[in-house]
Structure formats: C-alpha cells, structure tokens
Design an enzyme around this catalytic site. Structure first.
Site, short mmCIF file in Angstrom:
data_model
loop_
_atom_site.label_atom_id
_atom_site.label_comp_id
_atom_site.label_asym_id
_atom_site.label_seq_id
_atom_site.Cartn_x
_atom_site.Cartn_y
_atom_site.Cartn_z
N GLU A 45 3.87 -4.16 7.06
CA GLU A 45 3.31 -2.38 6.64
C GLU A 45 3.03 -3.49 4.92
OE1 GLU A 45 4.87 1.08 3.55
OE2 GLU A 45 5.81 -0.23 3.57
N LYS A 114 0.28 6.97 6.42
CA LYS A 114 1.63 7.17 6.58
C LYS A 114 2.03 8.63 6.80
CE LYS A 114 5.26 5.12 3.80
NZ LYS A 114 5.55 3.76 2.40
N CYS A 155 7.40 2.78 7.76
CA CYS A 155 7.76 2.31 6.53
C CYS A 155 8.72 3.87 6.18
CB CYS A 155 7.51 2.18 4.87
SG CYS A 155 8.62 1.24 4.38
#
Length: 291
Positions: A45, A114, A155
């Site tokens: 990330e 995301k 994440c």
C-alpha cells in the site's frame, strides 16, 4: 492447461519521501522477483509515497500517470502479472487509495479503489481518519489470470469478511491485500486477519506491507506474508525490506476443500434475518414482590 502451481513474490518495500526513488526501487525489486521465477508480483500500500493524510494530496496522481506508467513498464519488461500495491489517485476533485493491476504486456487490466476507509480512534494509541482526505471506492475487483483468479482489497478491506466471501464464492483462489497496518493494529490483528480470511474461504491470502521506518510519522508493522488455505503462514518477512517468495498450489487448495467441504455444507437457506429465532429468558420476580 493452466499450471496448478506457480510462484508469487510479495515485495516489502522501504518507502521514502522521494517518489522517484520509490519508483526506481520498486522497478528494481520487481525485476529481481521475476529473475527468481515469480509469475505474479505484488507491491505494498502507498508504495510511491509516505502513508498519511497530509501526504495524499501532495503525492496524488491521475491514472495514467507517472507511477502507473512505471508499473506498466516494469510488468512488460519482466513479463509478469503485477499488482501495483496502491497509490494516492486524483480523479477530478476527489482522492482515492487505488490499486492497479497489469498483465505481462503492460496493460492495465484492473483498478481497485479502497472500499473501506481506515477511520479508527484508539485512545492513547492511534487516531487515523482516511475519510478526512480520501473518498471510498464503490466496487469490488476480481482479476482473471492464466494461473488463478485474484480478489483485490487494500489494507482495511481485509477486516470485512463479506468482501472476501464474495470473492471466494465467485472463483477467486488468491486474495491480495496491500496494506500498511501500524504498530498498534499490526501485532494484534495482521496475521490473525490473514489466517481468518484464508480459513473462512479456503484460499490463499497475501498481505503486502511497506517496510518499517521508525522515523516516519506513521510507522508500519511490516510482516508481509502468504497464508495457505489451511491457515498456515508459508512465508513471512519481519520489519525490513524483503521479497517474500512462495508457491500458490491450487491442487493443495482443492485437497483442503475436499477434506473440509464447507463450500457444500453452507446453509445459505438459513442465512437471513427471517430465520433468526430469539428466545427470551423468563422474568423472575424477587421473593419480596407481591403477586
């Protein structure tokens, strides 16, 4: 016929404040991974910038842009499928935390923004609010390769089991999560979540972190790892920069699914609110209460 086993490389990259240096280092490590036989390479990330809400606007790029062009070139030059970690993406007046994926010809074949933004507040430990700067994506991302099907998350996405279940239900054999857990959530949950997603869905799970920089404003946990469908950590890094290599063995995945056949045992006919039966404990009167 597709091979049942192939090598993956998870690149735990040490990220600096200089974007050009990060891109150069990423290209070097991708090349090294390819020379060592990796067919699929994944970056962490925010591989091109420090992680933090103050950095996202400064380092954000459009797609295509400098960083994604560098990824495309690296995938083509090395003949690998490349999961490009994530970068801060600028699209109009909005910023996203975005993962791009490339085939060995260097073509951009997928883009995952995301979905779940990292907004937490642990008193005395850490407060972080991605939503102060970023916008959440609104779609899930599956990628077909000749080796296997990938499900992509970034994440915090790993904490949401339903997302992984949808990927597995739709044929994903490998879930990849570029992520930068911190020194509070990392030791507590990083490995646990990777194992949970792997065992719940009987698939491989790769977690790809930046290397730890103790001087950074946000200190990453590191510990990039690959977990197999049985929940075993096959390979892992510690805190330093490292390429984590492992094999994805689809024959072994099939064995696990046959031995513990939860895919066929699910009671989807019961998994809805209408089938919940709630029983209440009887109310007891105190000895002094009057009828």
């Amino acid at each position: 016929m597709a091979a049942l086993k192939f090598k993956i490389a998870l690149v735990q990259l040490f990220v600096t404040a200089k974007k050009a240096d990060n891109l150069k280092k990423a290209a070097k490590l991708i090349s090294e991974a390819a020379r060592n036989g990796a067919k699929l390479v994944a970056l962490p990330e925010c591989f091109n910038s420090p992680y933090g809400t103050s950095y996202f606007p400064e380092y954000a790029e459009t797609i295509p842009g400098l960083s994604t062009e560098a990824l495309s070139k690296a995938a083509k030059e090395n003949g690998v499928y490349l999961v490009g970690g994530s970068i801060p993406e600028k699209d109009g007046d909005k910023l996203y935390n975005t993962c791009t994926v490339y085939n060995p010809a260097g073509d951009l074949i997928a883009k995952h923004r995301k979905v779940h933004l990292f907004d937490i507040d642990i008193p005395g430990k850490i407060r972080f609010q991605e939503s102060e700067v970023l916008t959440a994506g609104n779609s899930l991302t599956m990628v077909e390769t000749p080796f296997c099907n990938l499900g992509i998350g970034v994440c915090y996405d790993v904490r949401f089991a339903e997302m992984a279940q949808i990927y597995a239900k739709n044929g994903c054999n490998l879930l990849l999560y570029p992520g930068a857990f911190n020194m509070t959530t990392g030791p507590a949950h990083w490995e646990m979540l990777a194992k949970a997603r792997a065992v719940d869905n009987q698939c491989y799970v790769g977690m790809i972190a930046p290397a730890r920089d103790e001087k950074a404003s946000y200190v990453a946990w590191g510990h990039s790892m690959l977990v197999d469908p049985w929940g075993t950590v096959l390979e892992t890094a510690e805190a330093d920069e490292k390429i984590v290599y492992s094999d994805i063995d689809l024959a072994y995945m099939s064995q696990v699914r046959q031995q513990v056949p939860i895919t066929f045992q699910k009671r989807t006919d019961l998994y809805n609110i209408e089938n919940i039966v709630c029983s209440k404990l009887p109310r007891h009167r105190s000895p002094s209460s009057k009828p």
